[in-house]
Write a protein that holds these residues in place. Structure first.
Motif, PDB file in Angstrom:
ATOM      1  N   GLU A 196       6.642  -0.243  -4.433  1.00 15.56           N
ATOM      2  CA  GLU A 196       5.361  -0.494  -4.650  1.00 15.56           C
ATOM      3  C   GLU A 196       5.030  -1.437  -5.698  1.00 15.56           C
ATOM      4  O   GLU A 196       4.351  -2.262  -5.245  1.00 15.56           O
TER       5      GLU A 196
ATOM      6  N   TYR B   1      -1.236   4.418  -3.778  1.00 15.65           N
ATOM      7  CA  TYR B   1      -2.594   3.685  -3.619  1.00 15.65           C
ATOM      8  C   TYR B   1      -3.648   4.484  -3.975  1.00 15.65           C
ATOM      9  O   TYR B   1      -4.625   3.594  -4.448  1.00 15.65           O
TER      10      TYR B   1
ATOM     11  N   PHE C 212       3.268  -2.796   7.005  1.00 10.80           N
ATOM     12  CA  PHE C 212       3.986  -1.454   6.419  1.00 10.80           C
ATOM     13  C   PHE C 212       3.387  -0.222   7.083  1.00 10.80           C
ATOM     14  O   PHE C 212       4.058   0.625   7.281  1.00 10.80           O
ATOM     15  N   VAL C 213       2.006  -0.110   7.321  1.00 12.20           N
ATOM     16  CA  VAL C 213       1.597   1.106   7.613  1.00 12.20           C
ATOM     17  C   VAL C 213       2.018   1.417   9.216  1.00 12.20           C
ATOM     18  O   VAL C 213       2.258   2.614   9.524  1.00 12.20           O
TER      19      VAL C 213
ATOM     20  N   PHE D 254       5.602  -4.637  -3.957  1.00 12.45           N
ATOM     21  CA  PHE D 254       4.692  -4.976  -2.671  1.00 12.45           C
ATOM     22  C   PHE D 254       3.301  -5.783  -3.404  1.00 12.45           C
ATOM     23  O   PHE D 254       3.083  -6.724  -2.605  1.00 12.45           O
TER      24      PHE D 254
ATOM     25  N   TRP E 213      -8.626   4.125  -0.505  1.00 16.70           N
ATOM     26  CA  TRP E 213      -7.517   5.003  -0.865  1.00 16.70           C
ATOM     27  C   TRP E 213      -8.094   5.575  -2.388  1.00 16.70           C
ATOM     28  O   TRP E 213      -7.260   6.290  -2.764  1.00 16.70           O
TER      29      TRP E 213
ATOM     30  N   ASP F 283       0.535  -5.316   4.403  1.00 18.08           N
ATOM     31  CA  ASP F 283       0.297  -3.918   4.450  1.00 18.08           C
ATOM     32  C   ASP F 283       0.186  -3.083   5.707  1.00 18.08           C
ATOM     33  O   ASP F 283       0.373  -2.103   6.094  1.00 18.08           O
TER      34      ASP F 283
ATOM     35  N   TYR G   4      11.372  -2.252   2.216  1.00 19.87           N
ATOM     36  CA  TYR G   4      10.499  -1.017   2.274  1.00 19.87           C
ATOM     37  C   TYR G   4      10.345  -0.350   3.705  1.00 19.87           C
ATOM     38  O   TYR G   4      10.920   1.032   3.578  1.00 19.87           O
TER      39      TYR G   4
ATOM     40  N   ILE H 231       4.119   7.761  -1.851  1.00 19.82           N
ATOM     41  CA  ILE H 231       3.601   6.531  -1.135  1.00 19.82           C
ATOM     42  C   ILE H 231       1.923   6.663  -1.221  1.00 19.82           C
ATOM     43  O   ILE H 231       1.317   5.763  -1.811  1.00 19.82           O
ATOM     44  N   GLU H 232       1.483   7.752  -0.801  1.00 25.18           N
ATOM     45  CA  GLU H 232      -0.068   7.962  -1.050  1.00 25.18           C
ATOM     46  C   GLU H 232      -0.622   7.975  -2.183  1.00 25.18           C
ATOM     47  O   GLU H 232      -1.709   7.634  -2.422  1.00 25.18           O
TER      48      GLU H 232
ATOM     49  N   PHE I  94       5.035   3.250   8.611  1.00 21.58           N
ATOM     50  CA  PHE I  94       4.913   4.402   7.749  1.00 21.58           C
ATOM     51  C   PHE I  94       4.280   5.401   8.832  1.00 21.58           C
ATOM     52  O   PHE I  94       4.391   6.794   8.606  1.00 21.58           O
TER      53      PHE I  94
ATOM     54  N   GLU J 245      -6.828   4.540  10.299  1.00 19.89           N
ATOM     55  CA  GLU J 245      -6.512   3.380   9.103  1.00 19.89           C
ATOM     56  C   GLU J 245      -5.965   1.984  10.037  1.00 19.89           C
ATOM     57  O   GLU J 245      -6.324   0.951   9.726  1.00 19.89           O
TER      58      GLU J 245
HETATM   59  C1  HMH Z   1       2.645  -0.517   0.428  1.00 22.41           C
HETATM   60  N1  HMH Z   1       2.051   1.940  -0.182  1.00 22.41           N
HETATM   61  C2  HMH Z   1       1.772   0.663   0.688  1.00 22.41           C
HETATM   62  N2  HMH Z   1       0.686   0.638   1.431  1.00 22.41           N
HETATM   63  C3  HMH Z   1      -0.037   1.944   1.689  1.00 22.41           C
HETATM   64  N3  HMH Z   1      -0.993   1.443   2.770  1.00 22.41           N
HETATM   65  C4  HMH Z   1       0.177   2.767   1.062  1.00 22.41           C
HETATM   66  C5  HMH Z   1       1.141   3.195   0.297  1.00 22.41           C
HETATM   67  C6  HMH Z   1      -0.929   4.043   1.243  1.00 22.41           C
HETATM   68  O1  HMH Z   1      -0.984   4.361   2.640  1.00 22.41           O
END
Ligand code: HMH
Length: 206
Positions: free
Chosen positions: A196, A133, A48-49, A199, A154, A45, A107, A129-130, A52, A81
């Motif tokens: 998601e 979570y 990923f962030v 994930f 979250w 994660d 992703y 996406i937000e 993101f 974060e």
């Molecule tokens: C996979 N989706 C994923 N990770 C995150 N941290 C969020 C959404 C929300 O920021």
């Protein structure tokens, strides 16, 4: 009438359910998750962030000025974060320079792919996406320590409020979209729901 976020949730409720309900989350709630599995999710994660963050930056680059306030607030929250992820990783002795698993890689590549698309698509993606979570971490109910901290991050009321503002902005952007962009925004929502879902499953893979 133009497409709205609410309609996407209603039309694809089954996909959305799979994105936000998973054994991983129930095992965090009960405390039965294996620390090794939790740590696997945590590192992926974080990776990923980091992507993101770049995605949010490009959404800001495409957004109307009226959307800056909310998005820049999101940017500041991501700064927090990322630092928080680094702290958690240090506490748990985790190496953040691990390779991405295939789902995380797919992703991140998808986010990169939609960075060049019309802004309404990015606004829908940010919201979805937000929201994923925000809902997923709340659905199992009160989590035991140490996982309650993650559920709080979250699931807290401020984050819920932020997601509502993202929905409002995505709806505004969709109101200006033609039918082709609506179609692409719909496809993006469905794709994000699927990513998601996958994930969560990465926690159980090496
Ligand atoms: C996979 N989706 C994923 N990770 C995150 N941290 C969020 C959404 C929300 O920021």
């Amino acid at each position: 009438m133009s497409l709205t976020c609410e309609q996407l949730i209603q039309r694809y409720s089954e996909s959305w359910e799979k994105a936000t309900v998973h054994p991983f989350l129930n095992e965090c709630q009960s405390g039965k998750i294996k620390p090794e599995q939790f740590n696997t999710w945590l590192v992926q994660d974080y990776l990923f962030v980091t992507q993101f963050t770049r995605f949010l930056a490009s959404a800001i680059a495409n957004a109307p000025v009226t959307h800056f306030d909310v998005l820049l607030g999101g940017m500041s929250a991501i700064k927090d974060e990322l630092n928080w992820f680094q702290e958690k990783a240090q506490e748990r002795n985790l190496d953040l320079s691990t390779e991405k698993q295939q789902t995380c890689q797919a992703y991140c590549e998808y986010l990169h792919h939609i960075q060049n698309m019309a802004y309404p698509i990015q606004a829908v993606a940010l919201w979805a996406i937000e929201l994923a979570y925000n809902q997923a971490w709340q659905k199992p109910g009160k989590m035991v320590p140490p996982y309650d901290e993650f559920a709080q991050r979250w699931g807290n009321p401020n984050f819920t409020e932020y997601v509502k503002l993202l929905e409002k902005q995505a709806d505004e952007a969709l109101a200006e979209a033609d039918s082709e962009v609506e179609k692409q925004a719909t496809a993006t929502f469905v794709k994000i729901a699927s990513l998601e879902k996958d994930f969560w499953q990465m926690a159980y893979k090496k």
